[in-house]
Design an enzyme around this catalytic site. Structure first.
Site, PDB file in Angstrom:
ATOM      1  N   GLY A  77       0.838  -1.206   0.000  1.00 48.72           N
ATOM      2  CA  GLY A  77       0.000   0.000   0.000  1.00 48.72           C
ATOM      3  C   GLY A  77       0.867   1.249   0.000  1.00 48.72           C
ATOM      4  O   GLY A  77       0.699   2.150  -0.830  1.00 48.72           O
ATOM      5  N   HIS A  78       1.841   1.275   0.930  1.00 49.84           N
ATOM      6  CA  HIS A  78       2.766   2.415   0.984  1.00 49.84           C
ATOM      7  C   HIS A  78       3.574   2.520  -0.321  1.00 49.84           C
ATOM      8  O   HIS A  78       3.777   3.605  -0.845  1.00 49.84           O
ATOM      9  CB  HIS A  78       3.756   2.233   2.138  1.00 49.84           C
ATOM     10  CG  HIS A  78       3.129   2.141   3.495  1.00 49.84           C
ATOM     11  ND1 HIS A  78       3.230   1.018   4.281  1.00 49.84           N
ATOM     12  CD2 HIS A  78       2.412   3.029   4.220  1.00 49.84           C
ATOM     13  CE1 HIS A  78       2.613   1.216   5.439  1.00 49.84           C
ATOM     14  NE2 HIS A  78       2.091   2.427   5.431  1.00 49.84           N
ATOM     15  N   VAL A 121      -4.760  -0.704  -1.685  1.00 53.11           N
ATOM     16  CA  VAL A 121      -4.098  -1.920  -2.159  1.00 53.11           C
ATOM     17  C   VAL A 121      -4.506  -3.066  -1.235  1.00 53.11           C
ATOM     18  O   VAL A 121      -4.493  -2.910  -0.004  1.00 53.11           O
ATOM     19  CB  VAL A 121      -2.565  -1.743  -2.184  1.00 53.11           C
ATOM     20  CG1 VAL A 121      -1.880  -3.031  -2.605  1.00 53.11           C
ATOM     21  CG2 VAL A 121      -2.193  -0.601  -3.117  1.00 53.11           C
ATOM     22  N   SER A 163      -2.462  -3.428   5.667  1.00 53.35           N
ATOM     23  CA  SER A 163      -2.289  -2.534   6.801  1.00 53.35           C
ATOM     24  C   SER A 163      -1.123  -3.050   7.628  1.00 53.35           C
ATOM     25  O   SER A 163      -0.921  -4.261   7.742  1.00 53.35           O
ATOM     26  CB  SER A 163      -3.561  -2.532   7.658  1.00 53.35           C
ATOM     27  OG  SER A 163      -3.287  -2.010   8.955  1.00 53.35           O
TER      28      SER A 163
END
Ligand code: AMP
Length: 283
Positions: free
Chosen positions: A36-37, A176, A185
């Site tokens: 995600g990041h 994502v 997460s």
């Protein structure tokens, strides 16, 4: 990637880049980086000459009984991942750079921050907006990248930028997910096997509502009921809220007639998880 602990180590360089007419992109995180990041970093890389990624586990956004102490921290691993994405700076400030001794000034949004997560985590968004404001002032980016996964946070940061006239473009990035649908997460690392196995139901519930929305259902209570029915089959997930609200004002509405968000939060074992889908009748 260069690991820096003080903004003074990159400030002149960024200013030079901006003076030549190039843009600086910024990706604030709390570390324990995942796909995600990395998707945010990739987007910033594509749109800016220089990308700064920050890693700071912000104490002021955690409640007294929350997971600040056990939040996953691994700067070396984060640096490797940032390097693999060719981020230019990995900025890991120490707390005093963000909160000087005697710090007593906070940014508080007084309407949209009161609902959803804000109702369950008093002071959380005050901590988030304050640290984001501080980081904006230290990095001075042209664009900053945030994930839709944290929908209310994204909306509040947009609102802060609008209300206070901040000279930074807020870029929203898609959530994502793992292949089974679970939103990525850093907190997913807390889940034990059985919890991880049922966690995709959360997105499954949102998808059930989304499918009905796509098929034409516009009544909010019907859409929420559909999602609730899926979650009911997963009693280990203790729902804090499941609500459909307008995106702009995070207001309740009987009928979805503007861009809206169906958002859920709850606790699975000891882990608090959130997720959401956007329902947009204008699309
Ligand atoms: P965090 O480190 O959890 O504070 O997140 C830092 C940034 O990454 C925030 O803008 C988040 O919304 C974003 N983010 C976290 N998880 C995801 C995800 N699964 N997909 C997209 N963005 C994410």
């Amino acid at each position: 990637v260069k690991i820096v602990h003080k903004a003074s180590e990159f400030r002149d360089h960024l200013w030079g880049v901006q003076k030549q007419g190039f843009a600086v992109g910024f990706v604030p995180t709390m570390g324990a980086l995942h796909e995600g990041h990395l998707s945010l970093i990739r987007r910033s890389k594509a749109e800016n000459a220089v990308t700064v990624v920050s890693v700071f586990v912000n104490p002021t956004q955690f409640g007294p009984n929350e997971d600040f102490d056990r939040y996953p921290r691994d700067l070396e691993r984060d640096a490797k991942l940032a390097l693999s994405e060719k981020a230019d700076f990995l900025y890991a400030p120490e707390s005093p750079e963000i909160y000087r001794s005697g710090f007593s000034t906070y940014i508080e949004e007084t309407a949209l921050s009161r609902v959803l997560c804000g109702a369950h985590r008093p002071g959380h968004f005050r901590g988030v907006l304050t640290v984001v404001f501080r980081l904006f002032n230290l990095v001075r980016p042209d664009r900053a990248y945030f994930g839709r996964k944290d929908a209310q946070q994204l909306r509040l940061i947009e609102k802060m930028a609008e209300d206070l006239g901040l000279d930074v473009e807020i870029a929203a990035c898609p959530t994502v997910r793992d292949p089974d649908g679970l939103a990525m997460s850093s907190r997913n690392a807390y889940l034990v096997e059985e919890e991880r196995a049922v966690a995709p139901r959360i997105y499954g519930a949102l998808r059930a509502a989304e499918a009905a929305f796509d098929a034409g259902e516009r009544r909010s209570d019907r859409l929420v009921d559909l999602a609730r029915a899926v979650l009911a089959a997963c009693p280990s997930f203790s729902v804090q809220y499941l609500e459909l609200r307008t995106w702009r004002d995070l207001a309740e509405a009987d009928v979805v007639s503007e861009r809206s968000v169906l958002a859920v939060a709850g606790v699975l074992g000891k882990t608090r998880l959130i997720d959401n889908v956007i329902l947009d009748p204008t699309r």
